[in-house]
Design an enzyme around this catalytic site. Structure first.
Site, short mmCIF file in Angstrom:
data_model
loop_
_atom_site.label_atom_id
_atom_site.label_comp_id
_atom_site.label_asym_id
_atom_site.label_seq_id
_atom_site.Cartn_x
_atom_site.Cartn_y
_atom_site.Cartn_z
N ASP A 95 -4.13 83.69 76.80
CA ASP A 95 -4.35 82.40 76.14
C ASP A 95 -3.00 81.79 75.79
O ASP A 95 -1.98 82.47 75.82
CB ASP A 95 -5.19 82.58 74.86
CG ASP A 95 -4.83 83.83 74.12
OD1 ASP A 95 -3.61 84.13 74.05
OD2 ASP A 95 -5.73 84.50 73.59
N ASP A 114 -1.01 79.89 72.90
CA ASP A 114 -0.98 79.47 71.51
C ASP A 114 0.18 78.50 71.29
O ASP A 114 1.20 78.56 71.99
CB ASP A 114 -0.78 80.68 70.58
CG ASP A 114 -1.93 81.67 70.74
OD1 ASP A 114 -3.04 81.22 71.01
OD2 ASP A 114 -1.69 82.89 70.60
N ASP A 126 6.52 90.10 65.70
CA ASP A 126 6.73 91.54 65.74
C ASP A 126 7.84 91.98 66.71
O ASP A 126 8.80 92.62 66.31
CB ASP A 126 5.41 92.29 65.99
CG ASP A 126 4.55 91.67 67.08
OD1 ASP A 126 5.03 90.72 67.77
OD2 ASP A 126 3.41 92.11 67.27
P1 ATP Z 1 -2.04 89.35 73.96
O1 ATP Z 1 -1.53 89.32 75.35
O2 ATP Z 1 -2.89 90.51 73.71
O3 ATP Z 1 -2.67 88.06 73.50
P2 ATP Z 1 -0.05 88.62 72.05
O4 ATP Z 1 1.31 89.15 71.79
O5 ATP Z 1 -0.17 87.21 72.49
O6 ATP Z 1 -0.73 89.60 73.07
P3 ATP Z 1 -1.70 87.84 69.85
O7 ATP Z 1 -2.53 88.69 68.97
O8 ATP Z 1 -2.33 86.81 70.69
O9 ATP Z 1 -0.89 88.87 70.75
O10 ATP Z 1 -0.57 87.22 68.94
C1 ATP Z 1 0.19 86.08 69.29
C2 ATP Z 1 1.60 86.19 68.74
O11 ATP Z 1 1.57 86.30 67.32
C3 ATP Z 1 2.37 87.42 69.20
O12 ATP Z 1 3.00 87.21 70.42
C4 ATP Z 1 3.38 87.62 68.06
O13 ATP Z 1 4.43 86.71 68.20
C5 ATP Z 1 2.56 87.20 66.86
N1 ATP Z 1 1.89 88.36 66.23
C6 ATP Z 1 0.64 88.81 66.48
N2 ATP Z 1 0.34 89.87 65.72
C7 ATP Z 1 1.42 90.11 64.96
C8 ATP Z 1 1.74 91.07 63.96
N3 ATP Z 1 0.87 92.01 63.61
N4 ATP Z 1 2.97 90.98 63.38
C9 ATP Z 1 3.85 90.03 63.72
N5 ATP Z 1 3.59 89.12 64.66
C10 ATP Z 1 2.41 89.13 65.29
MG MG Z 2 -2.06 86.08 72.76
#
Ligand code: ATP
Ligand code: MG
Length: 448
Positions: free
Chosen positions: A73, A75, A149
């Site tokens: 997705d 964001d 993170d």
């Molecule tokens: P995915 O491919 O599973 O979506 P993602 O890294 O995009 O992985 P998301 O849960 O969609 O994970 O989170 C979007 C963004 O928000 C991450 O890339 C990170 O920058 C931030 N983020 C998410 N969870 C955390 C956390 N627990 N602590 C700090 N930052 C976070």
């Molecule tokens: Mg994501």
């Protein structure tokens, strides 16, 4: 000006720490052109920028595009407040109470728009282990980057200039195939222990290795996961199991000693040879489905993970003299009670899990009218797939599965010929049930 003032007030009196300027990486170097974004996320950024705000595609999507993976997705992060974002888009709504985000509807797409988060300070509320409870201050873009993170997740893509803003050397780390924590890993895990699971999942999914400084504390800090609310663990486990790399994830969770707090009994299951074989087969199967773009059902997944626990309880109850089907239902309830509490398995998913388990003994019955009734069951397909897994794991004879695959596809006459002879025992059972007063006939023994 006013916005700056408000964000300073929201952040409290503490002066903002100085964060370095980001590296600005041009498209000639990273190669991601704006047409690689979803049209919804591009239009959302354009809309916000036209209104004078900063707006970037951020996080996982930029990271995935950089390594040539398909983002799940897109964001968007902005310096506009949720209320300002909402005013920019007719089809949008603010969600969440503590840290509000805005869902912007663009055609079929829903874009999640987040206002830059501020840094944590001494006013931030935490639990007694240091886990951050409230996270609702807005901040600058640099602060927002520092709150993320991993370095590879703190990348901001600006569709209008096609540049990537890199605050923490994320692009370099990605090139070096390293997942590096921003800041001091122990402190970051304390703030949010789910980051340990995210480290394992993202490393497995992206083929990165966890930087030793971030990897080392995981084993010692694994217990902190016990304080994480069940609903969050459930969400993260589901992401992990449906990542298309669940075998790798579970193996690494086990290597890092992280499986104890998650599914309290996963370690037990994985230590039984039959249990491990079954779970690993189920996960490999799910990974294959995810990679082929087929859907996966959480009910089916959790049904497989917990099946050997059910079997163990079921055997115990039968050994105590309980009859077969009531014992199965009792075992199912026990296992779901224990696991459901830790993982907040929703009622609907628990219902799906039970259906799949309860169907299993019904596949043994291949006489009379019962196979026809089973074929009509709304969960027949899931029950059958589960049966196949059990057979592949060596738990039952493949003949039964083959019989059912032929029976499903056969025409009426052929089906009649396939039925096994109705044994006296079956007939007697049915007679007994017919004699029961109305209302009791649709009881659990129907699953027998
Ligand atoms: P995915 O491919 O599973 O979506 P993602 O890294 O995009 O992985 P998301 O849960 O969609 O994970 O989170 C979007 C963004 O928000 C991450 O890339 C990170 O920058 C931030 N983020 C998410 N969870 C955390 C956390 N627990 N602590 C700090 N930052 C976070
Ligand atoms: Mg994501």
């Amino acid at each position: 000006m006013i916005r700056k003032f408000i964000s300073r007030v929201l952040r409290g009196k503490k002066p903002a720490a100085r964060f370095g300027e980001p590296a600005v990486i041009p498209v000639s170097s990273h190669g991601i052109t704006r047409d690689r974004l979803s049209s919804g996320s591009r239009r959302t950024c354009e809309g916000l920028q036209a209104a004078g705000f900063k707006a970037y595609v951020v996080g996982g999507a930029v990271r995935d595009l950089l390594i040539g993976a398909e983002p799940k997705d897109f964001d968007v992060a902005t310096d506009a407040t949720p209320e300002e974002v909402r005013r920019c888009f007719r089809r949008s709504r603010i969600i969440g109470r503590r840290f509000q985000i805005v869902h912007v509807m663009m055609g079929q797409e829903v874009i999640e728009v987040t206002t830059f988060r501020g840094q944590l300070d001494e006013n931030t509320k935490t639990d007694e282990h240091g886990r951050v409870l409230h996270d609702n201050v807005f901040g600058t873009q640099a602060e927002d980057a520092a709150r993320r993170d991993f370095t590879a997740n703190a990348l901001y893509y600006d569709p209008s200039s096609e540049t990537v803003l890199d605050y923490h050397h994320g692009v370099g780390d990605l090139k070096a195939k390293t997942l590096r924590m921003i800041g001091e890993p122990r402190a970051r895990y304390r703030e949010d222990p789910v980051r340990m699971l995210r480290a394992v999942r993202l490393a497995a999914k992206l083929g990165l290795s966890i930087d030793p400084a971030a990897k080392k504390p995981i084993r010692e800090m694994a217990d902190l996961l016990e304080n994480v609310p069940a609903a969050r663990l459930f969400d993260e486990m589901l992401k992990l199991l449906t990542s298309g790399h669940s075998v790798k994830c579970i193996t690494q969770l086990r290597d890092e000693g992280l499986h104890h707090g998650l599914l309290p009994l996963l370690d037990v299951i994985l230590e039984q040879p039959m249990g491990e074989k079954f779970v690993m087969l189920a996960l490999a199967n799910t990974d294959e489905r995810v990679r082929r773009g087929k859907g996966t059902s959480p009910g089916f997944l959790f049904a497989t993970l917990l099946w050997h626990e059910v079997l163990a309880h079921w055997d115990k109850l039968k050994a105590k003299g309980e009859s077969k089907i009531p014992a199965l239902f009792q075992a199912m309830d026990t296992v779901l009670d224990v696991q459901g509490e830790k993982l907040a398995i929703t009622r609907r998913i628990a219902g799906d899990i039970k259906d799949i388990w309860a169907l299993q003994p019904r596949f043994e019955q291949r006489a009379g009218k019962r196979p026809y009734a089973l074929l009509e069951h709304p969960r027949f397909r899931a029950g059958y797939d589960f049966l196949l897994l059990r057979a592949q794991a060596g738990e039952l004879d493949m003949d039964v599965v083959e019989w059912w695959s032929h029976f499903q596809n056969a025409d009426g006459e052929k089906r009649g010929q396939m039925l096994l002879p109705d044994t006296g025992a079956d007939k007697k059972k049915r007679r007994r049930r017919r004699k029961k007063p109305a209302g009791e006939s649709v009881d659990r023994s129907d699953a027998a």
